[in-house]
Write an enzyme that holds these catalytic residues in place. Structure first.
Site, PDB file in Angstrom:
ATOM      1  N   GLU A  53      11.447 -13.090  14.991  1.00 26.65           N
ATOM      2  CA  GLU A  53      10.723 -11.820  15.122  1.00 26.65           C
ATOM      3  C   GLU A  53       9.598 -11.705  14.097  1.00 26.65           C
ATOM      4  OE1 GLU A  53      11.194 -10.184  17.658  1.00 26.65           O
ATOM      5  OE2 GLU A  53      13.267 -10.580  18.274  1.00 26.65           O
ATOM      6  N   GLY A  54       8.491 -11.148  14.527  1.00 25.70           N
ATOM      7  CA  GLY A  54       7.312 -11.038  13.671  1.00 25.70           C
ATOM      8  C   GLY A  54       7.359  -9.846  12.720  1.00 25.70           C
ATOM      9  N   PHE A  55       6.369  -9.806  11.872  1.00 27.80           N
ATOM     10  CA  PHE A  55       6.258  -8.781  10.835  1.00 27.80           C
ATOM     11  C   PHE A  55       6.301  -7.359  11.416  1.00 27.80           C
ATOM     12  CE2 PHE A  55       3.615  -6.220   7.881  1.00 27.80           C
ATOM     13  CZ  PHE A  55       4.252  -6.482   6.692  1.00 27.80           C
ATOM     14  N   ASN A  56       5.630  -7.162  12.515  1.00 26.73           N
ATOM     15  CA  ASN A  56       5.477  -5.792  13.023  1.00 26.73           C
ATOM     16  C   ASN A  56       6.695  -5.258  13.739  1.00 26.73           C
ATOM     17  OD1 ASN A  56       2.709  -4.888  12.256  1.00 26.73           O
ATOM     18  ND2 ASN A  56       2.302  -6.928  13.076  1.00 26.73           N
ATOM     19  N   TRP A 263      -7.368  -8.682  19.426  1.00 27.23           N
ATOM     20  CA  TRP A 263      -7.434  -9.718  20.457  1.00 27.23           C
ATOM     21  C   TRP A 263      -6.320 -10.724  20.205  1.00 27.23           C
ATOM     22  CZ3 TRP A 263     -10.884 -14.545  20.843  1.00 27.23           C
ATOM     23  CH2 TRP A 263     -11.046 -14.934  22.174  1.00 27.23           C
ATOM     24  N   ARG A 264      -5.140 -10.434  20.748  1.00 25.76           N
ATOM     25  CA  ARG A 264      -3.967 -11.292  20.531  1.00 25.76           C
ATOM     26  C   ARG A 264      -4.091 -12.500  21.436  1.00 25.76           C
ATOM     27  NH1 ARG A 264       0.247 -13.734  19.320  1.00 25.76           N
ATOM     28  NH2 ARG A 264       2.293 -12.780  18.893  1.00 25.76           N
ATOM     29  N   PHE A 364       1.873  -5.646  17.017  1.00 23.17           N
ATOM     30  CA  PHE A 364       0.742  -5.593  16.084  1.00 23.17           C
ATOM     31  C   PHE A 364      -0.204  -4.454  16.497  1.00 23.17           C
ATOM     32  CE2 PHE A 364      -3.288  -6.885  14.258  1.00 23.17           C
ATOM     33  CZ  PHE A 364      -2.994  -7.631  13.138  1.00 23.17           C
TER      34      PHE A 364
HETATM   35  N1  LIG Z   1      -4.635 -11.819  10.827  1.00 24.42           N
HETATM   36  C1  LIG Z   1      -4.155 -11.547  12.041  1.00 24.42           C
HETATM   37  N2  LIG Z   1      -2.920 -11.994  12.382  1.00 24.42           N
HETATM   38  C2  LIG Z   1      -2.445 -11.693  13.612  1.00 24.42           C
HETATM   39  C3  LIG Z   1      -3.207 -10.938  14.539  1.00 24.42           C
HETATM   40  N3  LIG Z   1      -2.459 -10.807  15.664  1.00 24.42           N
HETATM   41  C4  LIG Z   1      -1.296 -11.439  15.428  1.00 24.42           C
HETATM   42  N4  LIG Z   1      -1.277 -11.983  14.195  1.00 24.42           N
HETATM   43  C5  LIG Z   1      -0.194 -12.735  13.539  1.00 24.42           C
HETATM   44  O1  LIG Z   1       0.825 -12.983  14.464  1.00 24.42           O
HETATM   45  C6  LIG Z   1       1.946 -12.169  14.207  1.00 24.42           C
HETATM   46  C7  LIG Z   1       2.344 -11.515  15.508  1.00 24.42           C
HETATM   47  O2  LIG Z   1       3.615 -11.084  15.481  1.00 24.42           O
HETATM   48  P1  LIG Z   1       3.982  -9.548  15.445  1.00 24.42           P
HETATM   49  O3  LIG Z   1       3.567  -8.996  14.150  1.00 24.42           O
HETATM   50  O4  LIG Z   1       5.408  -9.453  15.788  1.00 24.42           O
HETATM   51  O5  LIG Z   1       3.101  -8.831  16.563  1.00 24.42           O
HETATM   52  P2  LIG Z   1       3.015  -9.107  18.155  1.00 24.42           P
HETATM   53  O6  LIG Z   1       1.550  -9.316  18.387  1.00 24.42           O
HETATM   54  O7  LIG Z   1       3.624  -8.011  18.902  1.00 24.42           O
HETATM   55  O8  LIG Z   1       3.832 -10.387  18.517  1.00 24.42           O
HETATM   56  P3  LIG Z   1       5.389 -10.426  18.986  1.00 24.42           P
HETATM   57  O9  LIG Z   1       5.924  -9.011  18.955  1.00 24.42           O
HETATM   58  O10 LIG Z   1       6.065 -11.311  18.003  1.00 24.42           O
HETATM   59  O11 LIG Z   1       5.378 -10.990  20.365  1.00 24.42           O
HETATM   60  C8  LIG Z   1       1.513 -11.136  13.170  1.00 24.42           C
HETATM   61  O12 LIG Z   1       2.552 -10.719  12.350  1.00 24.42           O
HETATM   62  C9  LIG Z   1       0.408 -11.897  12.443  1.00 24.42           C
HETATM   63  O13 LIG Z   1       0.970 -12.746  11.462  1.00 24.42           O
HETATM   64  C10 LIG Z   1      -4.507 -10.491  14.150  1.00 24.42           C
HETATM   65  O14 LIG Z   1      -5.217  -9.824  14.885  1.00 24.42           O
HETATM   66  N5  LIG Z   1      -4.916 -10.817  12.896  1.00 24.42           N
END
Ligand SMILES: Nc1nc2c(ncn2[C@@H]2O[C@H](COP(=O)(O)OP(=O)(O)OP(=O)(O)O)[C@@H](O)[C@H]2O)c(=O)[nH]1
Ligand SMILES: *[C@@H]1O[C@H](CO)[C@@H](O)[C@H](O)[C@H]1NC(C)=O
Length: 403
Positions: A53-56, A263-264, A364
């Site tokens: 799971e990611g940061f957000n 822009w993911r 995010f």
């Molecule tokens: N610097 C930067 N990093 C990004 C960006 N989009 C995604 N990331 C990186 O990719 C990770 C995406 O994981 P999440 O934080 O969970 O957000 P999410 O886009 O919903 O992705 P999931 O929920 O994991 O599918 C972030 O924590 C960042 O480390 C962006 O626009 N800028």
């Protein structure tokens, strides 16, 4: 379990030998039996989240626990505190490996503490007299195979039995646990108090897979109060503010002169073609959006795209007469804050834009939308999304603030 019982005394014996002191006891001696860990009046709840799971999403899991503790405190249950799980080895943080980072690196600790009784793991370490921090019980949560048994979603839990915990605790080797129980769980997070009540004498309880319990108060005032308390670290805010002033020519909280886009790409671009556009599709949609808002010429792009994708996007948007910006961190910022810090700076810059366009179903993006609600932007400037090139494009849900 047997494994842990055997391993434990061994760890302590080796620790004692290595240090040559007598502070650590031999399991065979009677004197050990009554040894209490540390007791400064508070009991601790620890948690961890599914590694991928990611940061957000983790920020959302934090809110569930923080609200659980804050609500309990209001009801007089004020002897518990929540231990903030250090940030370690996140899947998306690719640029370098670093030791576990405390929450204060990314958030204002005082602001978090103003909402809920939280402590950094380091604070708990400091109060631990032994060489090893020992958690009494770890409940590893797991989903029921069928959440809708007999067609209904019922809140429930069931102890499956003793099980093993693989892996380190937030990257630390000097944390151990006495008892590990696997528990099937579904329902709201406050139901965890029922599990806690099974061991009334425990002072340190941990939950694995903290993402499984649901919010008690999703979208309510309490939810938003907690969300507001998740203020980003001052230094990160300052870096973002400086960028906004210098490159986007805005020095107010609510800027009126630039559009921001989250822009993911990466996994979304590879496997979610029904949700996200191609590069060409992105350019067309941004251009169409700004045709109706001719005073906006500056565009800030926040992205996890590769440099080559970003360069293509930039080139194509520039031919339409826009000025494109993205945050390129200095090496010192990367060294200091890692990818997590850069992502936060991107989010802050997006939050202050006159208009925001996000990516469907990205946490995010959700966090940026919340931030904009807190800042006081009109919801119509916030809840916009990039659509797939073809096919249906569901409107984003509006999660508006409750003050
Ligand atoms: N610097 C930067 N990093 C990004 C960006 N989009 C995604 N990331 C990186 O990719 C990770 C995406 O994981 P999440 O934080 O969970 O957000 P999410 O886009 O919903 O992705 P999931 O929920 O994991 O599918 C972030 O924590 C960042 O480390 C962006 O626009 N800028
Ligand atoms: C565990 O190790 C970390 C990192 O080496 C250290 O900061 C912490 O104080 C240690 N914890 C205890 C209880 O000694």
């Amino acid at each position: 379990m047997i494994f842990i019982n055997i391993l434990f005394p061994f760890l302590f014996i080796t620790a004692a030998r290595a240090n040559g002191d007598s502070e650590y006891c031999d399991i065979n001696k009677k004197s050990c039996e009554n040894e209490v860990q540390v007791n400064y009046g508070k009991k601790q709840i620890f948690y961890d989240v599914n590694p991928p799971e990611g940061f957000n999403l983790r920020r959302d899991v934090y809110m569930r626990f923080a609200i659980m503790l804050a609500e309990a405190q209001k009801q007089g249950k004020d002897n518990w505190e929540l231990v903030l799980p250090p940030w370690y080895n996140l899947y998306h943080w690719k640029s370098q490996k670093f030791p576990p980072k405390p929450w204060a690196k990314f958030f204002e600790l005082d602001a978090l503490k103003s909402f809920a009784p939280v402590v950094e793991l380091q604070e708990v370490f400091r109060k631990t007299k032994k060489k090893v921090l020992e958690i009494d019980t770890l409940f590893i949560l797991e989903n029921y195979e069928d959440a809708f048994e007999n067609g209904v979603f019922e809140e429930k839990w069931e102890i499956v039995g003793e099980c093993n915990h693989k892996g380190k605790f937030w990257g630390y080797k000097n944390v151990t646990v006495k008892e590990v129980l696997c528990v099937k769980f579904q329902g709201k997070i406050s139901k965890l108090w029922e599990l806690i009540a099974l061991h009334p004498h425990n002072t340190k309880i941990m939950f694995g897979h903290g993402e499984i319990p649901l919010h008690d108060n999703y979208g309510t005032k309490v939810y938003w109060d907690c969300r507001k308390s998740m203020k980003f670290n001052k230094d990160l805010n300052q870096i973002a503010k400086n960028y906004i002033v210098q490159y986007l020519n805005c020095d107010s909280e609510l800027c009126n002169n630039y559009l921001s886009v989250h822009w993911r790409r990466q996994d979304f671009a590879r496997s979610r073609g029904n949700d996200v556009p191609t590069i060409a599709g992105t350019v067309t949609q941004i251009h169409n959006y700004l045709k109706k808002r001719p005073h906006i010429k500056k565009i800030f792009i926040s992205t996890d795209a590769s440099m080559s994708e970003l360069n293509t996007l930039e080139k194509d948007l520039t031919t339409h007469g826009y000025e494109i910006h993205f945050f390129l961190p200095r090496v010192t910022i990367i060294d200091d804050y890692g990818d997590g810090g850069i992502a936060i700076i991107d989010q802050i810059i997006c939050s202050h834009a006159a208009y925001f366009i996000g990516t469907h179903d990205s946490t995010f993006t959700f966090r940026i939308q919340e931030e904009r609600e807190i800042l006081g932007f009109k919801s119509s400037t916030t809840f916009n999304r990039l659509c797939p090139d073809t096919g249906p494009c569901e409107k984003p849900s509006k999660w508006t603030i409750v003050n």
